[in-house]
Write an enzyme that holds these catalytic residues in place. Sequence first.
Site, PDB file in Angstrom:
ATOM      1  N   CYS A   1       5.921  -3.676   6.221  1.00  0.00           N
ATOM      2  CA  CYS A   1       5.491  -4.021   5.103  1.00  0.00           C
ATOM      3  C   CYS A   1       6.129  -4.968   4.366  1.00  0.00           C
ATOM      4  CB  CYS A   1       5.299  -2.654   4.101  1.00  0.00           C
ATOM      5  SG  CYS A   1       4.777  -3.162   2.421  1.00  0.00           S
TER       6      CYS A   1
ATOM      7  N   CYS B   1       1.132  10.465  14.442  1.00  0.00           N
ATOM      8  CA  CYS B   1       2.108   9.426  14.066  1.00  0.00           C
ATOM      9  C   CYS B   1       3.352   9.639  14.798  1.00  0.00           C
ATOM     10  CB  CYS B   1       2.291   9.038  12.659  1.00  0.00           C
ATOM     11  SG  CYS B   1       0.734   8.398  12.119  1.00  0.00           S
TER      12      CYS B   1
ATOM     13  N   CYS C   1       0.513  -1.213  14.088  1.00  0.00           N
ATOM     14  CA  CYS C   1       0.077   0.322  14.430  1.00  0.00           C
ATOM     15  C   CYS C   1      -0.270   0.354  15.743  1.00  0.00           C
ATOM     16  CB  CYS C   1      -0.656   0.665  13.588  1.00  0.00           C
ATOM     17  SG  CYS C   1      -1.276   2.590  13.950  1.00  0.00           S
TER      18      CYS C   1
ATOM     19  N   CYS D   1       2.275  -3.687  -3.024  1.00  0.00           N
ATOM     20  CA  CYS D   1       1.242  -3.981  -2.177  1.00  0.00           C
ATOM     21  C   CYS D   1       0.541  -5.269  -2.302  1.00  0.00           C
ATOM     22  CB  CYS D   1       0.202  -2.720  -1.869  1.00  0.00           C
ATOM     23  SG  CYS D   1      -1.204  -2.987  -0.596  1.00  0.00           S
TER      24      CYS D   1
ATOM     25  N   ASP E   1     -16.099   3.534  -1.533  1.00  0.00           N
ATOM     26  CA  ASP E   1     -15.072   2.664  -2.287  1.00  0.00           C
ATOM     27  C   ASP E   1     -15.707   2.277  -3.636  1.00  0.00           C
ATOM     28  OD1 ASP E   1     -12.710   1.531  -2.796  1.00  0.00           O
ATOM     29  OD2 ASP E   1     -13.014  -0.226  -1.752  1.00  0.00           O
TER      30      ASP E   1
ATOM     31  N   CYS F   1       4.583   0.688  10.462  1.00  0.00           N
ATOM     32  CA  CYS F   1       4.075   0.331   9.385  1.00  0.00           C
ATOM     33  C   CYS F   1       4.875   0.346   8.112  1.00  0.00           C
ATOM     34  CB  CYS F   1       2.764   0.995   9.002  1.00  0.00           C
ATOM     35  SG  CYS F   1       3.149   2.981   8.713  1.00  0.00           S
TER      36      CYS F   1
END
Length: 344
Positions: free
Chosen positions: A196, A186, A246, A212, A132, A192
């Site tokens: 949110c 999935c 999840c 987000c 990252d 999910c």
Amino acid sequence: MQAWARELGFSQIGVASVDLSSAEAGLLRWLEHGFHGDMAYMASHGLKRARPAELVPGTLSVITARMDYLPKDTPEDWTTVELDRLNRPGEGIVSVYARGRDYHKVLRSRLQKLSERIAQEIGAFGHRAFTDSAPVLEAELAARSGQGWRGKHTLLLNREAGSMFFLGEIYVDVPLPASSPVQGHCGTCSACITACPTQAIVAPHKLDARRCISYLTIEHAGPIPEEFRAPMGNRIYGCDDCQLVCPWNKFAQRSPLEDFDPREGLSGQQLEQLFSWTEAEFLQRTEGSPIRRIGHERWQRNIAVALGNALRQGADVAPFLRSHTEHSSPLVREHIVWALAQTG
């Protein structure tokens, strides 16, 4: 190589080829829609993100690594425990991954050690480790190398480990056989997307980062758009909601590393206490933590929003907020004024 990786705390490693050309169109569309928001670095690197051999000339393969991060003492009902925090508006919520040591430091050093162990076996080779920290399509590389599949929230999912893990890569100048990707699982689940708080998952596998809460509390430097302040609730650094709901995270694995054990003061603390940290206290308490990168001002900005949401739910925080209406930061002051207007 798997055994060496496990000795270093990794859960799994894989190998991906450097041909990510089929991912370029999707990356360009995401950027064209402006879904990257203030993250200008996402656009400035262009397609280099999807072209490993351009980022590191000579790269022939990418070794991908996965490292679980749930603290070792995490209870079985941890998702319920975390979701319950949302019902305590006076408590500040820091994303699970950020409660311990900065994962960048942990993974990079261990990826380097893995590289050195490989070199002992095959001789010197060119390599560069990332986590990252560079224009790298981490989830794409991980998916192509069999670490899991892309969930509808765009995060990587693994049948044996859910999504509570970090990803890292080693770009190498050695041709290695690529691992086989795995099938997605999935199905028709859209938990999910439904969960949110800001509807940032605008379609399956498509995330508008500008909506987000993780982006807003960490990456976004200016005022938080008012439409997203109330949905933030008491989340002050990051958001785990899409992962908490999840079904695959019932399989999330605990980390054997002490690095990811929660630091004192970052879990279960009252908002007033967290806001009251001086800048010196903030720097001391977040030393070696990923939280430090947002700085004291954004930390207080985020908490001011959470205090406003707590006030709306009946918490007695108005006197505390009023005592900070002359805050030295215009950014923080704006959010305090907003917070005081959030009467129940």
